[in-house]
Design an enzyme around this catalytic site. Sequence first.
Site, PDB file in Angstrom:
ATOM      1  N   HIS A 157     -54.512   7.577 -10.231  1.00 35.65           N
ATOM      2  CA  HIS A 157     -55.116   6.294  -9.896  1.00 35.65           C
ATOM      3  C   HIS A 157     -54.394   5.639  -8.728  1.00 35.65           C
ATOM      4  CE1 HIS A 157     -57.538   2.682 -10.572  1.00 35.65           C
ATOM      5  NE2 HIS A 157     -56.445   2.042 -10.174  1.00 35.65           N
ATOM      6  N   GLY A 168     -66.712  -3.859   0.824  1.00 35.90           N
ATOM      7  CA  GLY A 168     -67.812  -3.351   0.004  1.00 35.90           C
ATOM      8  C   GLY A 168     -67.381  -2.420  -1.110  1.00 35.90           C
ATOM      9  N   HIS A 228     -66.358   8.445   0.610  1.00 34.87           N
ATOM     10  CA  HIS A 228     -67.751   8.894   0.605  1.00 34.87           C
ATOM     11  C   HIS A 228     -67.900   9.932   1.723  1.00 34.87           C
ATOM     12  CE1 HIS A 228     -69.481   5.378  -1.720  1.00 34.87           C
ATOM     13  NE2 HIS A 228     -68.371   4.804  -1.287  1.00 34.87           N
ATOM     14  N   HIS A 271     -61.669   6.204  -3.109  1.00 38.40           N
ATOM     15  CA  HIS A 271     -62.673   7.266  -2.969  1.00 38.40           C
ATOM     16  C   HIS A 271     -63.163   7.309  -1.539  1.00 38.40           C
ATOM     17  CE1 HIS A 271     -64.642   3.550  -4.342  1.00 38.40           C
ATOM     18  NE2 HIS A 271     -65.698   3.907  -3.641  1.00 38.40           N
ATOM     19  N   CYS A 307     -60.893   2.602 -15.984  1.00 44.22           N
ATOM     20  CA  CYS A 307     -61.266   2.960 -14.611  1.00 44.22           C
ATOM     21  C   CYS A 307     -62.262   4.124 -14.690  1.00 44.22           C
ATOM     22  CB  CYS A 307     -60.050   3.356 -13.790  1.00 44.22           C
ATOM     23  SG  CYS A 307     -60.510   4.048 -12.182  1.00 44.22           S
TER      24      CYS A 307
END
Length: 115
Positions: free
Chosen positions: A46, A94, A103, A101, A4
């Site tokens: 994770h 997407g 953005h 995560h 990862c």
Amino acid sequence: MADCIFCKIANKEIPSTVVYEDDQVIAFKDLEPQAPVHVLVIPKKHVASIAALKSEDKELAGHILCEVIPKIAKEQGVTDSGFRVVANTGAEGGQTVNHLHFHLLGGRSMQWPPG
Ligand code: AMP
Ligand code: ZN
């Protein structure tokens, strides 16, 4: 998790431009920025995506949303101008890296709806 890329960034096995770090979270500049400010905020542990979050992750998710993202937005100078937080989730969402995560995008005007 082995293989990862974001776990490797969290473990400093892959270099990144870190803008924030604590015991649970690391945030770094996106390699292909889509805005003047483009930071990725990830949990160090994770978790595949928002869809994989569990009740036990409430404190972690709250920490990211209530404390870390607003702090980075302020440090990056986009609190007053405005910014966008995006968590692409799954194939149609997407998501290309399967480690949760957020953005944090700012520094330019954003369009809506997204493509
Ligand atoms: P997503 O498509 O929402 O899964 O976003 C993955 C993001 O990770 C993309 O914006 C990529 O540019 C970014 N990315 C991939 N590899 C790296 C890396 N090694 N360092 C920083 N950003 C990366
Ligand atoms: Zn991972």
